[in-house]
Design an enzyme around this catalytic site. Structure first.
Site, PDB file in Angstrom:
ATOM      1  CB  THR A   1      75.680 -41.663 -28.847  1.00 35.67           C
ATOM      2  OG1 THR A   1      75.897 -42.418 -27.655  1.00 35.67           O
ATOM      3  CG2 THR A   1      74.209 -41.271 -28.875  1.00 35.67           C
TER       4      THR A   1
ATOM      5  CD  GLU B   1      73.971 -44.012 -23.169  1.00 37.37           C
ATOM      6  OE1 GLU B   1      72.833 -43.880 -22.729  1.00 37.37           O
ATOM      7  OE2 GLU B   1      74.805 -44.773 -22.655  1.00 37.37           O
TER       8      GLU B   1
ATOM      9  CE1 TYR C   1      73.948 -37.124 -25.582  1.00 39.07           C
ATOM     10  CE2 TYR C   1      73.965 -39.508 -25.299  1.00 39.07           C
ATOM     11  CZ  TYR C   1      74.527 -38.363 -25.840  1.00 39.07           C
ATOM     12  OH  TYR C   1      75.649 -38.458 -26.626  1.00 39.07           O
TER      13      TYR C   1
ATOM     14  CE  LYS D   1      74.117 -36.574 -29.191  1.00 41.75           C
ATOM     15  NZ  LYS D   1      75.052 -35.954 -30.129  1.00 41.75           N
TER      16      LYS D   1
HETATM   17  P1  NAP Z   1      81.380 -32.546 -24.480  1.00 38.29           P
HETATM   18  O1  NAP Z   1      82.796 -32.557 -24.037  1.00 38.29           O
HETATM   19  O2  NAP Z   1      80.292 -32.522 -23.482  1.00 38.29           O
HETATM   20  O3  NAP Z   1      81.204 -31.288 -25.468  1.00 38.29           O
HETATM   21  C1  NAP Z   1      79.934 -30.874 -25.893  1.00 38.29           C
HETATM   22  C2  NAP Z   1      80.070 -29.575 -26.669  1.00 38.29           C
HETATM   23  O4  NAP Z   1      78.769 -29.147 -27.063  1.00 38.29           O
HETATM   24  C3  NAP Z   1      80.673 -28.422 -25.843  1.00 38.29           C
HETATM   25  O5  NAP Z   1      81.478 -27.644 -26.683  1.00 38.29           O
HETATM   26  C4  NAP Z   1      79.437 -27.643 -25.436  1.00 38.29           C
HETATM   27  O6  NAP Z   1      79.698 -26.294 -25.169  1.00 38.29           O
HETATM   28  C5  NAP Z   1      78.610 -27.784 -26.705  1.00 38.29           C
HETATM   29  N1  NAP Z   1      77.201 -27.460 -26.500  1.00 38.29           N
HETATM   30  C6  NAP Z   1      76.389 -27.885 -25.518  1.00 38.29           C
HETATM   31  N2  NAP Z   1      75.154 -27.356 -25.668  1.00 38.29           N
HETATM   32  C7  NAP Z   1      75.213 -26.566 -26.774  1.00 38.29           C
HETATM   33  C8  NAP Z   1      74.282 -25.729 -27.428  1.00 38.29           C
HETATM   34  N3  NAP Z   1      73.039 -25.574 -26.977  1.00 38.29           N
HETATM   35  N4  NAP Z   1      74.677 -25.077 -28.529  1.00 38.29           N
HETATM   36  C9  NAP Z   1      75.941 -25.190 -28.996  1.00 38.29           C
HETATM   37  N5  NAP Z   1      76.875 -25.970 -28.408  1.00 38.29           N
HETATM   38  C10 NAP Z   1      76.501 -26.640 -27.310  1.00 38.29           C
HETATM   39  O7  NAP Z   1      81.089 -33.790 -25.431  1.00 38.29           O
HETATM   40  P2  NAP Z   1      82.125 -34.706 -26.241  1.00 38.29           P
HETATM   41  O8  NAP Z   1      82.505 -35.854 -25.380  1.00 38.29           O
HETATM   42  O9  NAP Z   1      83.158 -33.876 -26.875  1.00 38.29           O
HETATM   43  O10 NAP Z   1      81.160 -35.311 -27.360  1.00 38.29           O
HETATM   44  C11 NAP Z   1      80.995 -34.657 -28.609  1.00 38.29           C
HETATM   45  C12 NAP Z   1      79.700 -35.141 -29.257  1.00 38.29           C
HETATM   46  O11 NAP Z   1      79.752 -36.550 -29.445  1.00 38.29           O
HETATM   47  C13 NAP Z   1      78.447 -34.891 -28.445  1.00 38.29           C
HETATM   48  O12 NAP Z   1      77.404 -34.642 -29.347  1.00 38.29           O
HETATM   49  C14 NAP Z   1      78.194 -36.205 -27.728  1.00 38.29           C
HETATM   50  O13 NAP Z   1      76.831 -36.335 -27.423  1.00 38.29           O
HETATM   51  C15 NAP Z   1      78.658 -37.178 -28.783  1.00 38.29           C
HETATM   52  N6  NAP Z   1      79.195 -38.461 -28.313  1.00 38.29           N
HETATM   53  C16 NAP Z   1      80.185 -38.488 -27.374  1.00 38.29           C
HETATM   54  C17 NAP Z   1      80.714 -39.700 -26.977  1.00 38.29           C
HETATM   55  C18 NAP Z   1      81.814 -39.776 -25.947  1.00 38.29           C
HETATM   56  O14 NAP Z   1      82.021 -40.872 -25.399  1.00 38.29           O
HETATM   57  N7  NAP Z   1      82.548 -38.710 -25.713  1.00 38.29           N
HETATM   58  C19 NAP Z   1      80.235 -40.895 -27.553  1.00 38.29           C
HETATM   59  C20 NAP Z   1      79.245 -40.818 -28.519  1.00 38.29           C
HETATM   60  C21 NAP Z   1      78.730 -39.599 -28.921  1.00 38.29           C
HETATM   61  P3  NAP Z   1      80.204 -25.817 -23.705  1.00 38.29           P
HETATM   62  O15 NAP Z   1      81.673 -26.106 -23.682  1.00 38.29           O
HETATM   63  O16 NAP Z   1      79.857 -24.378 -23.733  1.00 38.29           O
HETATM   64  O17 NAP Z   1      79.433 -26.611 -22.696  1.00 38.29           O
HETATM   65  N1  GDD Z   2      79.096 -40.330 -14.691  1.00 39.92           N
HETATM   66  C1  GDD Z   2      79.149 -41.334 -13.822  1.00 39.92           C
HETATM   67  N2  GDD Z   2      79.476 -41.069 -12.510  1.00 39.92           N
HETATM   68  N3  GDD Z   2      78.881 -42.582 -14.250  1.00 39.92           N
HETATM   69  C2  GDD Z   2      78.977 -43.592 -13.351  1.00 39.92           C
HETATM   70  C3  GDD Z   2      79.324 -43.379 -12.023  1.00 39.92           C
HETATM   71  C4  GDD Z   2      79.577 -42.054 -11.577  1.00 39.92           C
HETATM   72  O1  GDD Z   2      79.856 -41.800 -10.420  1.00 39.92           O
HETATM   73  N4  GDD Z   2      79.370 -44.585 -11.400  1.00 39.92           N
HETATM   74  C5  GDD Z   2      79.058 -45.497 -12.305  1.00 39.92           C
HETATM   75  N5  GDD Z   2      78.800 -44.912 -13.493  1.00 39.92           N
HETATM   76  C6  GDD Z   2      78.358 -45.592 -14.710  1.00 39.92           C
HETATM   77  C7  GDD Z   2      77.123 -44.975 -15.368  1.00 39.92           C
HETATM   78  O2  GDD Z   2      75.935 -45.373 -14.676  1.00 39.92           O
HETATM   79  C8  GDD Z   2      77.238 -45.548 -16.765  1.00 39.92           C
HETATM   80  O3  GDD Z   2      76.669 -46.831 -16.812  1.00 39.92           O
HETATM   81  C9  GDD Z   2      78.755 -45.652 -16.985  1.00 39.92           C
HETATM   82  O4  GDD Z   2      79.368 -45.498 -15.690  1.00 39.92           O
HETATM   83  C10 GDD Z   2      79.340 -44.620 -17.923  1.00 39.92           C
HETATM   84  O5  GDD Z   2      78.870 -43.347 -17.525  1.00 39.92           O
HETATM   85  P1  GDD Z   2      79.416 -41.998 -18.197  1.00 39.92           P
HETATM   86  O6  GDD Z   2      80.888 -41.968 -18.157  1.00 39.92           O
HETATM   87  O7  GDD Z   2      78.672 -40.872 -17.569  1.00 39.92           O
HETATM   88  O8  GDD Z   2      79.052 -42.150 -19.744  1.00 39.92           O
HETATM   89  P2  GDD Z   2      77.752 -42.676 -20.513  1.00 39.92           P
HETATM   90  O9  GDD Z   2      78.069 -44.037 -21.020  1.00 39.92           O
HETATM   91  O10 GDD Z   2      76.527 -42.516 -19.700  1.00 39.92           O
HETATM   92  O11 GDD Z   2      77.654 -41.633 -21.697  1.00 39.92           O
HETATM   93  C11 GDD Z   2      78.831 -41.259 -22.427  1.00 39.92           C
HETATM   94  O12 GDD Z   2      79.023 -42.122 -23.527  1.00 39.92           O
HETATM   95  C12 GDD Z   2      77.975 -42.073 -24.512  1.00 39.92           C
HETATM   96  C13 GDD Z   2      78.356 -43.100 -25.582  1.00 39.92           C
HETATM   97  O13 GDD Z   2      77.982 -44.368 -25.178  1.00 39.92           O
HETATM   98  C14 GDD Z   2      78.647 -39.792 -22.882  1.00 39.92           C
HETATM   99  O14 GDD Z   2      79.845 -39.343 -23.422  1.00 39.92           O
HETATM  100  C15 GDD Z   2      77.565 -39.682 -23.931  1.00 39.92           C
HETATM  101  O15 GDD Z   2      77.540 -38.358 -24.449  1.00 39.92           O
HETATM  102  C16 GDD Z   2      77.876 -40.665 -25.066  1.00 39.92           C
HETATM  103  O16 GDD Z   2      76.880 -40.602 -26.051  1.00 39.92           O
END
Ligand code: NAP
Ligand code: GDD
Length: 385
Positions: free
Chosen positions: A133, A135, A157, A161
């Site tokens: 990520t 992050e 987190y 990671k």
């Molecule tokens: P998400 O929607 O939160 O999905 C996370 C998945 O992980 C869900 O299926 C969840 O199951 C499962 N999970 C959570 N805890 C678990 C455990 N202990 N054992 C097995 N499975 C578990 O996340 P996403 O946005 O699809 O992201 C997918 C991956 O990419 C994650 O690893 C995230 O950290 C990473 N990532 C995401 C982003 C982004 O912007 N979306 C960016 C960079 C990296 P449940 O449905 O049961 O909760």
């Molecule tokens: N969730 C949330 N809720 N975020 C807020 C809010 C709010 O009400 N207001 C402002 N933000 C700001 C957060 O402080 C952060 O700086 C930004 O919006 C994005 O927040 P999120 O959408 O929660 O995502 P993230 O960037 O913290 O994390 C996501 O992206 C990562 C990749 O950069 C997640 O998907 C992580 O799993 C992933 O690794």
């Protein structure tokens, strides 16, 4: 014989899109789902097949990344050609509340998969994708961030990671595993979890437009993120595993945008112009004009009337609540996807405007259902996360 993929986190946003993508490519997809007290398969229900059918292209296994024996057994049973480790406690703010659980799932969970492969002597038979990520860059050392930018994680987190990233590199170097990291920047979609900022905005907007809520409370409006569409990003995951040599790749759009601007763009799509005034906790998003015909087209004349009454009482429909601040924030993420563009041939199809439009359209449809239910006398709940 169809290729086999195992996806952890198949019930999540990326897991669902990736499963769909791989099934379309002819794969048999195995997925790990957690036991939960309610059914938790909404995102993949359209792919689900009756378990009594002999030849299925989606097979689900109960499991958890915190359970080594379970993970090892599933890998042994399905012997996948590719493993996509997407399972994680993926909410940055929540990781401050559950740091040990996050380390166990997001950090050690990755180790469990890698060790299982070593133990089962499968290192020459399987390729592994680790969901790393942006992050990891945290308190960023340079803008934009590339594969060579040093990491500086800013949350439990990101620390978990970070371990997962390096243990993936280590197993590649130590044991010759085909294990790669995709360093993915934020990616969203209509099926994004409701408490991530993008979806919170588009859901909140839909509820406001349809008269289900008056105000949207947000956290840090000044954060900047490099937002893409999850559909584009799962294609990158697949491409990473099709390379002869394992490697690490930044996947991003190369464009960064403030949360404030995401909100403004979203509301403009329903004809509501916002101006942000004040600073910090006192900042608000105030309605400066409404395009009546666009608003009516997206909702109804009746909803327009109600909205006008609401804003005549208080036009500040966006407010800040420090409840949503993080103990340590990541102020700016801005990726440089040059390596992925050149080596994987990956280019996103969506831009931010297209992504927001799709999310707003989808949440308007979803909230219209709630609106009809309310009209029919049913109780509608609100969510303040
Ligand atoms: P998400 O929607 O939160 O999905 C996370 C998945 O992980 C869900 O299926 C969840 O199951 C499962 N999970 C959570 N805890 C678990 C455990 N202990 N054992 C097995 N499975 C578990 O996340 P996403 O946005 O699809 O992201 C997918 C991956 O990419 C994650 O690893 C995230 O950290 C990473 N990532 C995401 C982003 C982004 O912007 N979306 C960016 C960079 C990296 P449940 O449905 O049961 O909760
Ligand atoms: N969730 C949330 N809720 N975020 C807020 C809010 C709010 O009400 N207001 C402002 N933000 C700001 C957060 O402080 C952060 O700086 C930004 O919006 C994005 O927040 P999120 O959408 O929660 O995502 P993230 O960037 O913290 O994390 C996501 O992206 C990562 C990749 O950069 C997640 O998907 C992580 O799993 C992933 O690794």
């Amino acid at each position: 014989m169809a290729r086999k993929a195992l996806i952890t986190g198949i019930t999540g946003q990326d897991g669902a899109y990736l499963a769909e993508y791989l099934i379309r490519k002819g794969y048999t997809v195995h997925g790990i789902k957690r036991r939960s007290s309610l059914l938790n398969t909404d995102r993949i229900d359209h792919l689900y097949q009756d378990p009594h059918i002999k030849k299925r292209d989606l097979i689900l296994h109960y499991g958890d990344l915190s359970d080594s024996m379970n993970i090892t057994r599933i890998i042994q049973e399905c012997r996948p050609d590719e493993i996509y480790n997407l399972g994680a406690m993926s909410h940055v703010k929540v990781s401050f509340d559950v740091p040990e659980y996050t380390a166990n799932t997001d950090g050690i969970g990755t180790l469990r998969i890698l060790e299982a492969i070593r133990l089962l002597d499968m290192k020459n038979d399987v390729r592994i994708y680790q969901a790393s990520t942006s992050e990891l860059y945290g308190l960023v050392r340079e803008v934009p961030q590339t594969e060579n930018t040093p990491f500086y994680p800013r949350s439990p987190y990101a620390c978990a990671k970070l371990y997962a990233y390096w243990i993936t590199v280590n197993y590649r170097e130590a044991y010759g595993l085909h294990a790669s990291n995709g360093i993915l920047f934020n990616h969203e979609s209509p099926i994004r979890g409701e408490t991530f900022v993008s979806r919170k905005i588009t859901r909140g907007l839909a509820r406001i437009v349809l008269g289900l809520q008056d105000t949207l409370f947000m956290g840090n409006l000044s954060s900047k993120r490099d937002w893409g569409h999850a559909k584009d990003y799962v294609k990158a995951m697949y491409l990473v595993l099709q390379q002869d040599k394992p490697d690490d790749y930044v996947i991003a759009t190369g464009v960064t945008t403030e949360v404030r601007e995401f909100i403004r763009k979203s509301f403009a799509l329903v004809g509501v112009e916002l101006e942000f005034k004040g600073v910090g906790e006192n900042e608000t998003g105030c309605v400066t004009s409404v395009n009546d015909s666009l608003f009516t087209e997206r909702s109804s004349r009746e909803h327009l009337k109600k909205f006008k009454t609401t804003i005549s009482r208080d036009p500040h429909i966006i407010k800040v609540d420090p409840l949503y601040y993080r103990p340590t924030e990541v102020d700016i993420l801005h990726g440089d996807p040059t390596k992925a563009n050149e080596k994987l041939g990956w280019k996103p199809q969506y831009n931010l405007d297209g992504l927001i439009r799709e999310m707003v359209d989808s949440d308007l449809i979803l909230m219209k259902k709630e609106s009809y239910l309310r009209k029919g006398g049913y109780k509608i709940l609100n969510y303040f996360e």
